[in-house]
Enzyme design. Structure first.
Site, short mmCIF file in Angstrom:
data_model
loop_
_atom_site.label_atom_id
_atom_site.label_comp_id
_atom_site.label_asym_id
_atom_site.label_seq_id
_atom_site.Cartn_x
_atom_site.Cartn_y
_atom_site.Cartn_z
N CYS A 148 17.73 -13.23 -24.35
CA CYS A 148 19.17 -12.64 -24.71
C CYS A 148 20.07 -13.30 -23.66
CB CYS A 148 19.15 -11.04 -24.84
SG CYS A 148 18.20 -10.66 -26.16
N ARG B 87 17.44 -19.57 -21.59
CA ARG B 87 16.86 -18.27 -21.33
C ARG B 87 15.90 -18.12 -22.71
NH1 ARG B 87 19.74 -14.81 -17.77
NH2 ARG B 87 19.22 -13.17 -18.98
N TRP C 272 17.34 -12.82 -28.63
CA TRP C 272 15.82 -13.16 -28.42
C TRP C 272 15.16 -11.65 -29.52
CZ3 TRP C 272 10.92 -11.50 -26.81
CH2 TRP C 272 9.99 -12.47 -26.77
N ASN D 169 21.90 -6.79 -24.13
CA ASN D 169 20.69 -7.46 -23.63
C ASN D 169 20.01 -6.09 -22.95
OD1 ASN D 169 18.83 -8.96 -22.59
ND2 ASN D 169 20.05 -9.84 -21.11
N GLY D 170 18.56 -6.04 -23.41
CA GLY D 170 18.06 -5.17 -22.84
C GLY D 170 17.25 -4.37 -23.99
N GLU E 108 -2.25 -23.28 -13.34
CA GLU E 108 -0.61 -23.55 -13.58
C GLU E 108 -0.58 -25.01 -14.50
OE1 GLU E 108 2.31 -22.49 -13.37
OE2 GLU E 108 3.49 -23.93 -13.21
N LYS F 22 1.25 -24.92 -17.98
CA LYS F 22 2.39 -25.79 -18.29
C LYS F 22 2.09 -26.55 -19.65
CE LYS F 22 4.76 -25.28 -16.26
NZ LYS F 22 5.47 -24.38 -15.47
N GLU G 3 2.61 -24.33 -22.74
CA GLU G 3 3.83 -23.71 -23.40
C GLU G 3 4.72 -24.82 -23.71
OE1 GLU G 3 5.64 -21.69 -19.75
OE2 GLU G 3 5.10 -23.16 -18.36
N HIS H 43 -21.21 -20.39 -17.68
CA HIS H 43 -21.54 -19.03 -18.06
C HIS H 43 -20.73 -18.85 -19.47
CE1 HIS H 43 -23.63 -18.21 -14.33
NE2 HIS H 43 -22.63 -18.76 -13.71
N LYS I 171 12.98 -17.85 -20.85
CA LYS I 171 12.95 -18.36 -19.56
C LYS I 171 13.05 -16.89 -18.60
CE LYS I 171 13.58 -21.11 -15.96
NZ LYS I 171 12.43 -21.86 -15.51
C1 G6P Z 1 8.69 -16.59 -18.25
C2 G6P Z 1 8.72 -18.06 -17.95
C3 G6P Z 1 7.79 -18.45 -17.05
C4 G6P Z 1 7.90 -17.86 -15.77
C5 G6P Z 1 7.65 -16.18 -16.01
C6 G6P Z 1 7.88 -15.43 -14.85
O1 G6P Z 1 7.27 -16.53 -18.98
O2 G6P Z 1 8.82 -18.81 -19.13
O3 G6P Z 1 8.09 -19.85 -16.48
O4 G6P Z 1 6.87 -18.19 -14.78
O5 G6P Z 1 8.57 -15.71 -17.15
O6 G6P Z 1 9.38 -15.51 -14.52
P1 G6P Z 1 10.04 -15.16 -13.08
O7 G6P Z 1 11.47 -15.37 -13.36
O8 G6P Z 1 9.63 -13.91 -12.90
O9 G6P Z 1 9.57 -16.09 -12.19
#
Ligand code: G6P
Length: 608
Positions: free
Chosen positions: A2, A27, A75, A101-102, A481, A485, A488, A504, A603
């Site tokens: 949002c 975002r 969102w 927002n929230g 990671e 990546k 996502e 296992h 984001k």
């Molecule tokens: C979302 C983003 C990720 C990020 C995570 C934590 O899921 O898509 O890329 O790593 O939030 O966000 P932050 O702002 O706390 O690092």
């Protein structure tokens, strides 16, 4: 997650609102809308497409008259993504329009109360109760109505509100959800974050929880909910508008990947003086540090993955037991935390709801909170005992790259800083690692030379059905990671596995042609990785491996090898992640995915 924008000034509001919303697209959102006051009525435009659709429909906002307005990217949390649920929402007398927002946690109770009074709800959102409460409590004074309304709300909210009877004033509230005010000359703004404002003004007031801003074209007044006036000078934002634009790249993600050498240098350079690590203004005294008997790192997503790497680094350098926990889990267990615990919170946005809640939980239990954050003035930064900023600049692509790299650097530096104070690592070790950190920007640049060969691999394998990333020690942290990546942004199912754990269970999923990305750059465990590679090869896997330069043995087992420049083993993640970021990017590109704004992702995740 949002986004809010708002404007009041001496020019058309709609173009400003739409530009701001477009800058907040990163975002994450599924619908959007604006509300503008003209000639005593409120005009609302909404879309369930991209902001560009709203721009097209209104000739970039030019067909919507009026010099005051609010806008929102939604969102969905309460109610499906559709026009009816998109913000802004109007009160039952069409006097107020609200963006939010929230989450209003007690909205059902409030809705029941309003419905009993005969109010007709048009959406399924929690937000609509705010617009109706404003109507209910309005007796000619918007501030009083707002103060009464927020006294009824439970949960987290930032609000932007306009009233058709007061077309000169924009109202904003922050309560555990980010909101800032941009202070211009004859034009003032509100927004969820700085990216929506930097093209207009660099003077920003970071609202505090519980604050109400009353904004006209020429004035910004801050108040507590009790009406007490607060005085605060705006802060100056050093980010330039270029940082929020693509600068010739097709996607922010690639731009941000390529910014990493600079970001790494900017993060460590000011913190290394006379061969030592130095952090300005830390409240963590040497005495306090010496009393620490446990470190807990907690975060979400990629930030959590930097914590996984840091565990190896800290335990090696500090010999202090270090736990890494997902913030969403940490907050709902009964963690063993006291005044001898150092809790390290990692967050790019500084607003992630679970991470913030974990911080509060740890603080209540007496821990010293050190946060590693990218956004100045964010909720996590404000709530911490100490903050170390990553200074990565605005990160727009939803999938993090440069913020991840900057977080790693801060974690290394903090490890070295603490090791020196505790005497837990020799000065030779500290000097050697610092000298390697200084070489990281050049090494990362060198890795970009791999881009063409990575592109070829991506082209050939972009239809891979599912993938396994395997590794040991820090390679395992990077595997997590790399896997995140890839999934996502390309929507390809992938899983990170500790290489020794493969047999296992997971090995039953290895079949002819299955892609296995074997991270094997942690040299001292390479023999073990070779055995794991053999295990999957003999079951038909295609193995793409990483290894440090000069290590030719791996070519005997892997189908293809990505060679990484040698660095100190504790810094391995900083070089190894780069080809994995590029690989994910190109695989997503060949699959035609929306790289910067992957479906369903946000984001900044400001809900649980
Ligand atoms: C979302 C983003 C990720 C990020 C995570 C934590 O899921 O898509 O890329 O790593 O939030 O966000 P932050 O702002 O706390 O690092």
């Amino acid at each position: 997650m949002c986004g809010i924008v708002g404007f009041v000034g001496n020019k058309k509001a709609a173009p400003v609102l739409l530009e701001g919303l477009q800058r907040l697209e990163y975002r994450g959102y599924d619908s959007a809308g604006i509300a503008v006051i003209k000639n005593g009525s409120i005009e609302i435009k909404k879309t369930i497409e991209r902001i560009s659709a709203l721009k097209e429909a209104t000739d970039n906002g030019q067909t919507v008259d009026g010099e005051i307005g609010i806008g929102h990217t939604r969102w969905a949390t309460h109610g499906a993504p559709c026009k009816r649920n998109a913000h802004p929402h109007m009160g039952f007398k069409s006097r107020f329009a609200v963006v939010h927002n929230g989450i209003i946690e007690n909205y059902i109770e409030l809705k029941d109360e309003l419905v009993a009074l005969g109010v007709n709800f048009k959406s399924e959102t929690d937000t609509e109760v705010v617009a109706h409460l404003m109507e209910l409590y309005y007796e000619g004074d918007v501030f009083n109505a707002l103060a009464k309304t927020i006294s009824r709300l439970k949960g987290s909210y930032s609000l932007g509100i306009i009233c058709r009877e007061h077309p000169e004033t924009l109202y904003a509230v922050r309560h555990f959800s980010p909101l800032i005010v941009g202070v211009g000359v004859g034009n003032n703004y509100i927004a969820s974050d700085v990216t929506a404002l930097v093209s207009h003004t660099k003077n920003v007031l970071y609202l505090e929880d519980g604050e109400i801003a009353v904004i006209t074209a020429n004035k910004v007044d801050l108040f507590t909910a009790d009406g007490e006036k607060k005085e605060r000078e705006p802060s100056f934002v050093s980010w330039s508008i270029d940082a929020a634009e693509k600068g010739g790249y097709d996607h922010f993600m690639m731009k941000e990947i390529k910014e990493q050498p600079d970001v790494i240098a900017k993060t460590f350079e000011p913190r290394i003086k006379d061969g030592k690590v130095f952090f300005e203004g830390l409240n963590l005294t040497d005495e306090k540090l010496k009393s620490i008997n446990k470190i807990i790192i907690t975060a979400c997503g990629s930030a959590y993955h930097t914590g996984v790497v840091a565990k190896y680094v800290f335990e090696e350098l500090l010999r202090i037991p270090t736990e890494v926990d997902l913030a969403s889990e940490f907050r709902y267990r009964n963690p063993i935390v006291d005044e001898h615990t150092l809790v390290i919170i990692i967050s790019q946005s500084g607003e992630t709801a679970d991470t913030l809640a974990a911080l509060r939980e740890a603080k209540n239990r007496g821990a010293h909170i050190l946060s590693i954050v990218n956004v100045v003035g964010s909720s996590i930064a404000k709530a911490s005992d100490d903050v170390i900023y990553t200074w990565a600049g605005p990160e727009i692509a939803v999938a993090t790259t440069k913020a991840y790299s900057a977080q790693l650097i801060v974690l290394y530096l903090f490890g070295l800083y603490a090791a020196e104070r505790l005497g837990s690592a020799s000065s030779d070790t500290i000097t050697a690692i610092l000298s390697e950190i200084k070489q990281l920007p050049e090494k990362v640049k060198k890795l970009f030379e791999m881009e063409e060969s990575i592109k070829k691999i991506a082209k050939k394998h972009h239809r891979m059905g599912s993938v396994f990333f395997i590794g040991r020690n820090i390679d395992y942290g990077v595997a997590m990671e790399g896997s995140l990546k890839l999934k996502e942004i390309s929507y390809i199912n992938s899983e990170a596995y500790a290489a020794g754990e493969l047999k296992h269970g997971t090995i039953s999923l290895i079949e002819e042609g299955r892609m296995v990305i074997a991270l094997s750059a942690y040299d001292s465990l390479q023999d073990k990785m070779m055995s794991n590679i053999k295990e999957v090869k003999s079951r038909g896997a295609f193995v793409l491996a990483t290894a440090t330069e000069g290590n030719k043995a791996i070519e005997k087992e892997a189908d293809q090898v990505l060679y990484l420049p040698k660095t100190h083993p504790l810094l391995l993640a900083s070089v190894e992640v780069i080809p994995l970021q590029m690989l994910s990017y190109y695989i997503a590109l060949y699959n035609g995915c929306d790289i910067d704004k992957p479906r369903n992702l946000a984001k900044s995740v400001t809900v649980e």
